[in-house]
Design a protein around this motif. Structure first.
Motif, mmCIF file in Angstrom:
data_model
loop_
_atom_site.group_PDB
_atom_site.id
_atom_site.type_symbol
_atom_site.label_atom_id
_atom_site.label_comp_id
_atom_site.label_asym_id
_atom_site.label_seq_id
_atom_site.Cartn_x
_atom_site.Cartn_y
_atom_site.Cartn_z
ATOM 1 N N ALA A 68 -10.945 2.852 2.447
ATOM 2 C CA ALA A 68 -12.112 3.668 2.109
ATOM 3 C C ALA A 68 -12.550 3.423 0.658
ATOM 4 N N GLU A 69 -12.581 2.165 0.276
ATOM 5 C CA GLU A 69 -13.062 1.722 -1.029
ATOM 6 C C GLU A 69 -12.274 2.284 -2.218
ATOM 7 N N THR A 70 -11.019 2.601 -2.012
ATOM 8 C CA THR A 70 -10.156 3.038 -3.106
ATOM 9 C C THR A 70 -8.724 2.661 -2.771
ATOM 10 N N LEU A 71 -7.828 2.855 -3.726
ATOM 11 C CA LEU A 71 -6.418 2.629 -3.420
ATOM 12 C C LEU A 71 -5.707 3.963 -3.372
ATOM 13 N N TRP A 72 -4.587 3.990 -2.667
ATOM 14 C CA TRP A 72 -3.844 5.222 -2.413
ATOM 15 C C TRP A 72 -2.367 5.004 -2.686
ATOM 16 N N LEU A 73 -1.728 5.977 -3.355
ATOM 17 C CA LEU A 73 -0.296 5.949 -3.615
ATOM 18 C C LEU A 73 0.328 7.275 -3.201
ATOM 19 N N THR A 74 1.580 7.220 -2.780
ATOM 20 C CA THR A 74 2.337 8.433 -2.472
ATOM 21 C C THR A 74 2.943 8.989 -3.762
ATOM 22 N N GLN A 75 3.523 10.188 -3.664
ATOM 23 C CA GLN A 75 4.202 10.751 -4.839
ATOM 24 C C GLN A 75 5.348 9.858 -5.296
ATOM 25 N N SER A 76 6.099 9.328 -4.358
ATOM 26 C CA SER A 76 7.223 8.467 -4.759
ATOM 27 C C SER A 76 6.731 7.195 -5.445
ATOM 28 N N GLN A 77 5.595 6.665 -5.018
ATOM 29 C CA GLN A 77 5.036 5.495 -5.685
ATOM 30 C C GLN A 77 4.536 5.844 -7.086
ATOM 31 N N LEU A 78 3.960 7.042 -7.235
ATOM 32 C CA LEU A 78 3.527 7.498 -8.559
ATOM 33 C C LEU A 78 4.731 7.685 -9.485
ATOM 34 N N GLU A 79 5.818 8.223 -8.947
ATOM 35 C CA GLU A 79 7.054 8.373 -9.723
ATOM 36 C C GLU A 79 7.494 7.026 -10.281
ATOM 37 N N GLU A 80 7.486 6.028 -9.409
ATOM 38 C CA GLU A 80 7.916 4.692 -9.816
ATOM 39 C C GLU A 80 6.938 4.077 -10.805
ATOM 40 N N LEU A 81 5.650 4.206 -10.530
ATOM 41 C CA LEU A 81 4.630 3.614 -11.393
ATOM 42 C C LEU A 81 4.716 4.157 -12.814
ATOM 43 N N ARG A 139 9.399 13.714 -9.966
ATOM 44 C CA ARG A 139 8.482 14.332 -9.013
ATOM 45 C C ARG A 139 7.958 15.675 -9.522
ATOM 46 N N THR A 140 8.829 16.488 -10.122
ATOM 47 C CA THR A 140 8.401 17.811 -10.594
ATOM 48 C C THR A 140 7.291 17.697 -11.635
ATOM 49 N N SER A 141 7.384 16.706 -12.493
ATOM 50 C CA SER A 141 6.346 16.472 -13.495
ATOM 51 C C SER A 141 5.029 16.075 -12.821
ATOM 52 N N LEU A 142 5.115 15.182 -11.858
ATOM 53 C CA LEU A 142 3.910 14.750 -11.137
ATOM 54 C C LEU A 142 3.239 15.915 -10.424
ATOM 55 N N VAL A 143 4.034 16.710 -9.719
ATOM 56 C CA VAL A 143 3.488 17.842 -8.969
ATOM 57 C C VAL A 143 2.780 18.802 -9.919
ATOM 58 N N LYS A 144 3.396 19.054 -11.079
ATOM 59 C CA LYS A 144 2.792 19.937 -12.077
ATOM 60 C C LYS A 144 1.444 19.390 -12.550
ATOM 61 N N HIS A 145 1.398 18.101 -12.869
ATOM 62 C CA HIS A 145 0.148 17.495 -13.335
ATOM 63 C C HIS A 145 -0.921 17.521 -12.241
ATOM 64 N N ILE A 146 -0.545 17.176 -11.029
ATOM 65 C CA ILE A 146 -1.503 17.172 -9.920
ATOM 66 C C ILE A 146 -2.047 18.577 -9.695
ATOM 67 N N ASP A 162 -8.761 8.021 -8.331
ATOM 68 C CA ASP A 162 -9.179 9.040 -9.287
ATOM 69 C C ASP A 162 -7.995 9.901 -9.722
ATOM 70 N N MET A 163 -7.181 10.321 -8.760
ATOM 71 C CA MET A 163 -6.010 11.152 -9.086
ATOM 72 C C MET A 163 -4.976 10.335 -9.854
ATOM 73 N N ILE A 164 -4.780 9.080 -9.460
ATOM 74 C CA ILE A 164 -3.810 8.216 -10.148
ATOM 75 C C ILE A 164 -4.182 8.083 -11.625
ATOM 76 N N LEU A 165 -5.469 7.860 -11.901
ATOM 77 C CA LEU A 165 -5.921 7.731 -13.286
ATOM 78 C C LEU A 165 -5.742 9.039 -14.052
ATOM 79 N N SER A 166 -6.086 10.164 -13.424
ATOM 80 C CA SER A 166 -5.939 11.462 -14.090
ATOM 81 C C SER A 166 -4.490 11.764 -14.412
ATOM 82 N N VAL A 167 -3.609 11.492 -13.476
ATOM 83 C CA VAL A 167 -2.178 11.707 -13.715
ATOM 84 C C VAL A 167 -1.698 10.760 -14.815
ATOM 85 N N GLY A 168 -2.167 9.528 -14.780
ATOM 86 C CA GLY A 168 -1.765 8.537 -15.786
ATOM 87 C C GLY A 168 -2.107 8.941 -17.205
#
Length: 117
Positions: A31-44, A49-56, A95-101
């Motif tokens: 759908a014209e974007t890329l998608w990552l799971t929480q575990s992929q965001l953790e690795e990236l 995970r707790t930090s990611l969930v808080k930011h999201i 969009d979410m990946i960039l915001s979390v980053g």
């Protein structure tokens, strides 16, 4: 939150590798974007995970992004023991990946921000 089809859709899986070779992960393009799971965001971002969930949650609570536009469940089939199990796994779009980053406080998060500048 969107629920995205699994097998019949036109999605692609590509492999992302960081320039220093420390991170390698499959990235779903759909759908014209890329998608990552929480575990992929953790690795990236090399964070927990707790930090990611808080930011999201903060991103969604402040209205910076909308959940329906940035979060989707993709069906995945896995082998668990002798049976195949279908699970809907939550993914976040670019969009979410960039915001979390821009929020995560880790060495890799800092490298991510430097690359974007």
């Amino acid at each position: 939150m969107k629920k995205m089809p699994s097998a019949a859709d036109k999605s692609e899986i590509v492999i992302y590798t960081a320039s220093d070779g420390t991170v390698q992960t499959e990235v779903r393009l759909q759908a014209e974007t890329l998608w990552l799971t929480q575990s992929q965001l953790e690795e990236l971002f090399a964070t927990e995970r707790t930090s990611l969930v808080k930011h999201i949650q903060n991103i969604l609570d402040t209205g910076e992004l909308e959940e329906a536009a940035t979060c989707a469940k993709f069906a995945q089939v896995r082998q668990e023991g002798k049976r195949q199990v279908r699970r809907d796994i939550l993914h976040y779009n670019l969009d979410m990946i960039l915001s979390v980053g821009y929020r995560v406080n880790s060495k890799r998060g800092t490298q991510f921000r430097i690359i974007l500048l």
